[in-house]
Design an enzyme around this catalytic site. Structure first.
Site, PDB file in Angstrom:
ATOM      1  N   MET A   1       7.862   2.490   5.566  1.00  0.00           N
ATOM      2  CA  MET A   1       8.866   1.423   5.705  1.00  0.00           C
ATOM      3  C   MET A   1      10.200   1.897   5.158  1.00  0.00           C
ATOM      4  O   MET A   1      11.264   1.659   5.743  1.00  0.00           O
ATOM      5  CB  MET A   1       8.404   0.178   4.944  1.00  0.00           C
ATOM      6  CG  MET A   1       7.348  -0.612   5.666  1.00  0.00           C
ATOM      7  SD  MET A   1       8.073  -1.328   7.175  1.00  0.00           S
ATOM      8  CE  MET A   1       6.664  -2.172   7.819  1.00  0.00           C
TER       9      MET A   1
ATOM     10  N   THR B   1       0.883  -1.181   0.000  1.00  0.00           N
ATOM     11  CA  THR B   1       0.000   0.000   0.000  1.00  0.00           C
ATOM     12  C   THR B   1       0.920   1.230   0.000  1.00  0.00           C
ATOM     13  O   THR B   1       2.048   1.172   0.525  1.00  0.00           O
ATOM     14  CB  THR B   1      -0.929   0.024   1.229  1.00  0.00           C
ATOM     15  OG1 THR B   1      -0.146  -0.210   2.390  1.00  0.00           O
ATOM     16  CG2 THR B   1      -2.021  -1.010   1.121  1.00  0.00           C
TER      17      THR B   1
ATOM     18  N   VAL C   1       1.107   4.494   1.317  1.00  0.00           N
ATOM     19  CA  VAL C   1       1.616   5.226   2.480  1.00  0.00           C
ATOM     20  C   VAL C   1       2.579   4.338   3.269  1.00  0.00           C
ATOM     21  O   VAL C   1       3.678   4.759   3.662  1.00  0.00           O
ATOM     22  CB  VAL C   1       0.448   5.717   3.369  1.00  0.00           C
ATOM     23  CG1 VAL C   1       0.975   6.422   4.600  1.00  0.00           C
ATOM     24  CG2 VAL C   1      -0.494   6.621   2.595  1.00  0.00           C
ATOM     25  N   CYS C   2       2.181   3.089   3.476  1.00  0.00           N
ATOM     26  CA  CYS C   2       3.019   2.141   4.231  1.00  0.00           C
ATOM     27  C   CYS C   2       4.384   1.958   3.570  1.00  0.00           C
ATOM     28  O   CYS C   2       5.403   1.840   4.249  1.00  0.00           O
ATOM     29  CB  CYS C   2       2.340   0.777   4.305  1.00  0.00           C
ATOM     30  SG  CYS C   2       0.746   0.809   5.103  1.00  0.00           S
ATOM     31  N   THR C   3       4.388   1.944   2.263  1.00  0.00           N
ATOM     32  CA  THR C   3       5.646   1.732   1.551  1.00  0.00           C
ATOM     33  C   THR C   3       6.621   2.883   1.841  1.00  0.00           C
ATOM     34  O   THR C   3       7.810   2.656   2.089  1.00  0.00           O
ATOM     35  CB  THR C   3       5.364   1.602   0.036  1.00  0.00           C
ATOM     36  OG1 THR C   3       4.529   0.463  -0.144  1.00  0.00           O
ATOM     37  CG2 THR C   3       6.627   1.451  -0.768  1.00  0.00           C
TER      38      THR C   3
END
Ligand code: BEZ
Length: 209
Positions: A49, A42, A44-46
């Site tokens: 991270m 996804t 935003v998560c990428t």
């Protein structure tokens, strides 16, 4: 009951991208930055991270270990890490918890059913070497976290522990700090021989190294 500041961070043993870990043992004498994500692959998560991976030296210079969590499997995480590295121009080395059954997310109150019954929101737990929870933050799924703030809070907590101070609004390392009301002027003379600026009897500012 949700986890509160000062609680002992619940221990768990779980599969991660770095193999099985027992949380407390893995933390050892380090501080912990434990943070959750809604899902792999996804946008935003990428970026989050990737940012955590890019800040590896900033975390390690503060003796902080990072641990991510998303409600997917190790196999999915491993594929996703390749994308994170590629798109965020980094090398992600910290472990990501595989929490497909949501056990750890439930344990830490990372599932907020009003947002999603299945995916974790963006929770942050800063945990000290005594395994006490020192900060919690919860961001909505649509808002990527501010990593300057995460590092700033760690700096404030660590300085506060070492020097018995508190920090004012928007404090940055090197700024003036606050002598807490629990320290009397008499005691403060010993702890802060450099003196202080008494703006009010309850607002005393000083400098520490
Ligand atoms: C994201 O990580 O991009 C995301 C995940 C869930 C909802 C909205 C955004």
């Amino acid at each position: 009951m949700s986890l509160r500041l000062g609680d002992t961070a619940p221990d768990f043993t779980v599969d991660t991208t770095a193999g099985k870990i027992s949380f407390h043992e893995w933390l050892g004498d380090s501080w912990g930055f434990f943070f959750s994500h809604p899902a792999d692959f996804t946008p935003v998560c990428t970026t989050e991270m990737g940012r955590t991976a890019q800040l590896k030296d900033e975390f390690s210079s503060r003796n902080v270990k990072s641990l991510g969590l998303s409600t997917d499997t190790v196999a999915e995480h491993e594929k996703w890490i390749l994308d994170v590295n590629d798109t965020q121009n980094t090398t992600l080395e910290f472990p990501i918890v595989a929490d497909a059954d949501h056990k750890i997310a439930e344990l830490y109150g990372m599932i907020h059913p009003g947002e999603s019954e299945t995916a974790a929101v963006r929770s942050v737990f800063i945990i000290d070497p005594n395994k006490k929870i020192r900060l919690t933050m919860t961001y909505p799924m649509q808002v990527g976290r501010n990593f300057d703030e995460i590092l700033r809070v760690i700096d404030s907590l660590q300085l506060g522990d070492a020097k018995r101070i508190a920090t004012p609004a928007d404090w940055r390392p090197g700024d003036e700090v606050i002598i807490p009301p629990s320290i009397s002027n008499e005691e403060a003379k010993d702890i802060f021989p450099q003196g202080w600026n008494e703006v009010r009897s309850y607002l005393r500012l000083t400098k520490v190294d």
